[in-house]
Scaffold this active site. Sequence first.
Site, PDB file in Angstrom:
ATOM      1  N   LYS A  85     -40.800 -46.058  37.884  1.00 53.07           N
ATOM      2  CA  LYS A  85     -42.099 -46.090  37.220  1.00 53.07           C
ATOM      3  C   LYS A  85     -42.522 -47.514  36.893  1.00 53.07           C
ATOM      4  O   LYS A  85     -41.862 -48.208  36.128  1.00 53.07           O
ATOM      5  CB  LYS A  85     -42.060 -45.267  35.940  1.00 53.07           C
ATOM      6  N   SER A 140     -48.528 -40.932  31.657  1.00 55.83           N
ATOM      7  CA  SER A 140     -48.711 -42.160  32.408  1.00 55.83           C
ATOM      8  C   SER A 140     -47.780 -42.286  33.612  1.00 55.83           C
ATOM      9  O   SER A 140     -47.910 -43.239  34.396  1.00 55.83           O
ATOM     10  CB  SER A 140     -48.487 -43.366  31.489  1.00 55.83           C
ATOM     11  N   SER A 164     -45.670 -38.174  28.781  1.00 60.57           N
ATOM     12  CA  SER A 164     -45.979 -38.918  29.998  1.00 60.57           C
ATOM     13  C   SER A 164     -45.123 -38.565  31.197  1.00 60.57           C
ATOM     14  O   SER A 164     -45.438 -38.969  32.313  1.00 60.57           O
ATOM     15  CB  SER A 164     -45.870 -40.427  29.739  1.00 60.57           C
TER      16      SER A 164
END
Length: 389
Positions: A85, A140, A164
């Site tokens: 990520k 996210s 997220s």
Amino acid sequence: MPDSQEYDRRVSASVEEIASAVRGRRLRAVDVVAEALERIGRADPVVCAFLEVWDGEALRRAGDVDARVAAGERLPLAGVPVAVKGPRGLRAAGPLIGAGCVPVGATSVPGPGTPWQTWGLGAHGRTVNPWRADRTPGGSSAGSAVAVAAGLVPLATGSDGAGSVRIPAAWCGVVGLKVTGGRLPSPDRTGLAAPGVLTRTAADAAAWWRVVSGPAGGAGAVPSFPVTATWSPDLGFAVPDPEPVALARAAAGRLADAGVVRLVRPPEPPLLLDPAPAWLALRTPGADPADAHRVRTGNDRRLDALFARTGLLLTPTAPTAPHGHDGPGDVYSTSLTWAFNVSGHPALSVPAGFGGDGCPTGLQLVAPRGREEVLLAVAREAERRGAVG
């Protein structure tokens, strides 16, 4: 290139299937990674899951894995392509690299000026939901969820400060685990964000957990089935839409019908206090911590009482279907997830079916602190018995 049937089989191969084949020298890590890079090269201009793709470095690392296997090292994740990520994701990938994973790129996260709860921004543009391009994949950990859902990699890392990992997992139809707060290193000074992973199956998430948690990570006893579980559509304060509630409740019912869980009534009064004041106070510099302390203390007491009488809490993962790229309006996508960032409990989202818009939704499983192995065992058993997925 292999024939199309063999290629499709490799695309859908699990983490353990890939690692076993590379350890047994039936496949080379270099070939597995080269195929993943080819998939990314074809698909990423459309789904925009990646900020960066590390073609040369990934092939070099894959060659190192093949050399380590040839030298007799037994690598639990040998040759497994992993997406990390964001641009800083590689910093936390040491245990995975040590276990034989090969990072292939950094996935998209929200771009500058992007509302945090909507979408990601990749190298080719706005990250899209692989089921429907006019909808967000969630955030996210947007690119990580899309990279797994689109079959580009079997494993992607995430971080979860309010949902997220779990919300993108639900909206992209994959598995997403947030670990117990403080159990693994996190750069978040508030203590709200915890590492997590996105995978196609609970078995793949368990393979990740065994590596990152160390020798004590899987030491807990495997639960006997059925595990007691409490269902809540709203945690006592949220106002979710009817469709995600109905889909998640049906998924919980399938777990019960399959003998994986036994549903028990929730306690009274309403389950939890709305965590929004606590989350916002903890996240906002200079905010008065009184509300955060009050809500956190109250919810900790209620969750302790709940888990004294039941093994799991089940809820919808998100209160709505995936929204468009213009944002969610006044609805907090996090309303059913961020309570467990404040409390620190581990939580897992598993696929719960498809809404009328053609997009997936999720069922959230929450366990007592430090009981990730219970979440993973329940989800794996549900997959084995055909109750989810």
